[in-house]
Design a protein around this motif. Structure first.
Motif, PDB file in Angstrom:
ATOM      1  N   UNK A  89       0.786  -1.129  -0.019  1.00 20.19           N
ATOM      2  CA  UNK A  89       0.094  -0.054  -0.079  1.00 20.19           C
ATOM      3  C   UNK A  89       0.820   1.157  -0.127  1.00 20.19           C
ATOM      4  N   UNK A  90       2.046   1.468   0.838  1.00 22.61           N
ATOM      5  CA  UNK A  90       2.756   2.601   0.788  1.00 22.61           C
ATOM      6  C   UNK A  90       3.325   2.610  -0.538  1.00 22.61           C
ATOM      7  N   UNK A  91       4.044   1.642  -1.259  1.00 23.92           N
ATOM      8  CA  UNK A  91       4.385   1.598  -2.677  1.00 23.92           C
ATOM      9  C   UNK A  91       3.407   2.385  -3.685  1.00 23.92           C
ATOM     10  N   UNK A  92       2.186   1.649  -3.560  1.00 25.52           N
ATOM     11  CA  UNK A  92       1.158   2.323  -4.236  1.00 25.52           C
ATOM     12  C   UNK A  92       0.653   3.728  -4.073  1.00 25.52           C
ATOM     13  N   UNK A 117      -2.622   2.039  -7.947  1.00 25.43           N
ATOM     14  CA  UNK A 117      -4.180   1.794  -7.351  1.00 25.43           C
ATOM     15  C   UNK A 117      -4.109   0.087  -7.081  1.00 25.43           C
ATOM     16  N   UNK A 118      -3.672  -0.562  -8.191  1.00 29.82           N
ATOM     17  CA  UNK A 118      -3.685  -2.039  -8.028  1.00 29.82           C
ATOM     18  C   UNK A 118      -2.738  -2.485  -6.800  1.00 29.82           C
ATOM     19  N   UNK A 119      -1.524  -1.815  -6.404  1.00 30.47           N
ATOM     20  CA  UNK A 119      -0.923  -2.210  -5.301  1.00 30.47           C
ATOM     21  C   UNK A 119      -1.541  -1.698  -4.158  1.00 30.47           C
ATOM     22  N   UNK A 120      -2.253  -0.619  -4.184  1.00 28.74           N
ATOM     23  CA  UNK A 120      -3.104  -0.284  -2.835  1.00 28.74           C
ATOM     24  C   UNK A 120      -4.130  -1.394  -2.706  1.00 28.74           C
ATOM     25  N   UNK A 121      -4.886  -1.718  -3.642  1.00 27.59           N
ATOM     26  CA  UNK A 121      -5.815  -2.728  -3.634  1.00 27.59           C
ATOM     27  C   UNK A 121      -5.581  -3.954  -3.014  1.00 27.59           C
ATOM     28  N   UNK A 122      -4.528  -4.455  -3.780  1.00 27.42           N
ATOM     29  CA  UNK A 122      -3.803  -5.749  -3.345  1.00 27.42           C
ATOM     30  C   UNK A 122      -3.268  -5.590  -1.928  1.00 27.42           C
ATOM     31  N   UNK A 123      -2.886  -4.462  -1.365  1.00 28.38           N
ATOM     32  CA  UNK A 123      -2.365  -4.191   0.138  1.00 28.38           C
ATOM     33  C   UNK A 123      -3.745  -4.476   0.998  1.00 28.38           C
ATOM     34  N   UNK A 124      -4.840  -3.715   0.577  1.00 32.51           N
ATOM     35  CA  UNK A 124      -6.018  -3.985   1.241  1.00 32.51           C
ATOM     36  C   UNK A 124      -6.426  -5.330   1.224  1.00 32.51           C
ATOM     37  N   UNK A 167      -4.172  -7.664   3.431  1.00 32.96           N
ATOM     38  CA  UNK A 167      -4.576  -7.492   4.918  1.00 32.96           C
ATOM     39  C   UNK A 167      -5.885  -8.189   5.417  1.00 32.96           C
ATOM     40  N   UNK A 168      -6.644  -7.937   4.654  1.00 29.11           N
ATOM     41  CA  UNK A 168      -8.114  -8.773   5.038  1.00 29.11           C
ATOM     42  C   UNK A 168      -7.821 -10.272   5.151  1.00 29.11           C
ATOM     43  N   UNK A 169      -7.252 -10.648   3.926  1.00 27.24           N
ATOM     44  CA  UNK A 169      -6.982 -12.071   3.841  1.00 27.24           C
ATOM     45  C   UNK A 169      -6.141 -12.392   5.079  1.00 27.24           C
ATOM     46  N   UNK A 170      -5.143 -11.932   5.354  1.00 24.08           N
ATOM     47  CA  UNK A 170      -4.124 -12.081   6.506  1.00 24.08           C
ATOM     48  C   UNK A 170      -4.889 -12.161   7.833  1.00 24.08           C
ATOM     49  N   UNK A 219      -3.594  -3.913  11.104  1.00 23.09           N
ATOM     50  CA  UNK A 219      -3.296  -4.198   9.481  1.00 23.09           C
ATOM     51  C   UNK A 219      -4.304  -3.651   8.601  1.00 23.09           C
ATOM     52  N   UNK A 220      -5.608  -4.062   8.736  1.00 26.72           N
ATOM     53  CA  UNK A 220      -6.597  -3.618   7.867  1.00 26.72           C
ATOM     54  C   UNK A 220      -6.967  -2.428   7.962  1.00 26.72           C
ATOM     55  N   UNK A 221      -6.989  -1.694   9.384  1.00 26.97           N
ATOM     56  CA  UNK A 221      -7.173  -0.195   9.459  1.00 26.97           C
ATOM     57  C   UNK A 221      -6.116   0.716   8.651  1.00 26.97           C
ATOM     58  N   UNK A 222      -4.557   0.220   9.088  1.00 22.47           N
ATOM     59  CA  UNK A 222      -3.780   0.721   8.230  1.00 22.47           C
ATOM     60  C   UNK A 222      -3.940   0.928   6.612  1.00 22.47           C
ATOM     61  N   UNK A 223      -4.284  -0.064   5.988  1.00 24.91           N
ATOM     62  CA  UNK A 223      -4.564  -0.152   4.671  1.00 24.91           C
ATOM     63  C   UNK A 223      -5.770   0.790   4.235  1.00 24.91           C
ATOM     64  N   UNK A 224      -6.891   0.674   5.025  1.00 22.52           N
ATOM     65  CA  UNK A 224      -8.030   1.491   4.826  1.00 22.52           C
ATOM     66  C   UNK A 224      -7.769   2.931   4.758  1.00 22.52           C
ATOM     67  N   UNK A 225      -7.185   3.440   6.125  1.00 23.93           N
ATOM     68  CA  UNK A 225      -6.691   4.692   6.269  1.00 23.93           C
ATOM     69  C   UNK A 225      -5.846   5.254   5.120  1.00 23.93           C
TER      70      UNK A 225
END
Length: 181
Positions: free
Chosen positions: A79-82, A117-124, A127-130, A151-157
């Motif tokens: 998500x940070x790279x995205x 955007x694909x990197x950010x969506x993949x990160x989210x 994190x949900x899967x994890x 982890x999920x909160x980080x990616x959503x924010x």
């Protein structure tokens, strides 16, 4: 009878796919501050969970059943790279408003934006899967499920922050002047 021929450009689906938003006199600055605050909160939530995991103690004695490991860091890194890719893209190049001389520049910029955007969506999604596979299905105590929630909160924010930043940067502000002769 023949049908009229139109010049159809598949890259320009509508007249202006990225409209400029008017957020008022200080809206641009406020949007940038809000995006920065969300970015800071997102990363602090996860770092707090990692620190809590490193120093966790089980109330009933023994070692904690689960810790934050490198696998937990991967969705946030994606998500940070995205986020970085999305923020680096020049908004005028995506709109096609510039005169860079390269006719494929708009297409390339949109492709790089899609990758961000694909990197950010993949990160989210990661994190949900994890969270589900590592923390929820193993039925740990609530104090250990916090690692997955963080982890999920980080990616959503981070996603909300990049959206707010994109809107703030796309708005007309005090730095833009219209000169007509």
């Amino acid at each position: 009878m023949s049908l009229p021929r139109h010049n159809y450009d598949p890259l320009r689906v509508c007249i202006n796919p990225f409209p400029k938003v008017d957020l008022g006199k200080h809206g641009r600055t406020l949007g940038i501050y809000i995006a920065g605050a969300l970015f800071s909160i997102a990363n602090w939530i996860f770092i707090d969970a990692a620190i809590f995991s490193a120093h966790a103690e089980v109330p009933w004695g023994g070692d904690p059943p689960v810790h934050v490991t490198f696998v937990d860091w991967v969705p946030g890194i994606c998500s940070l790279l995205g986020y970085l890719i999305i923020c680096v893209i020049d908004k005028d190049r995506i709109r096609g408003d510039d005169a860079f001389g390269d006719s494929r520049a708009v297409w390339r910029a949109r492709l790089v934006l899609f990758v961000g955007f694909a990197l950010m969506a993949g990160g989210l999604a990661g994190s949900v899967t994890l969270m589900v596979l590592k923390y929820v299905l193993n039925d740990y105590a609530e104090m250990f499920k916090y690692y997955g929630y963080a982890n999920v909160s980080q990616n959503v924010c981070l996603m909300i922050s990049v959206i707010v930043l994109w809107m703030a940067q796309s708005s007309t502000g005090e730095f833009e002047y219209n000169l007509t002769l």
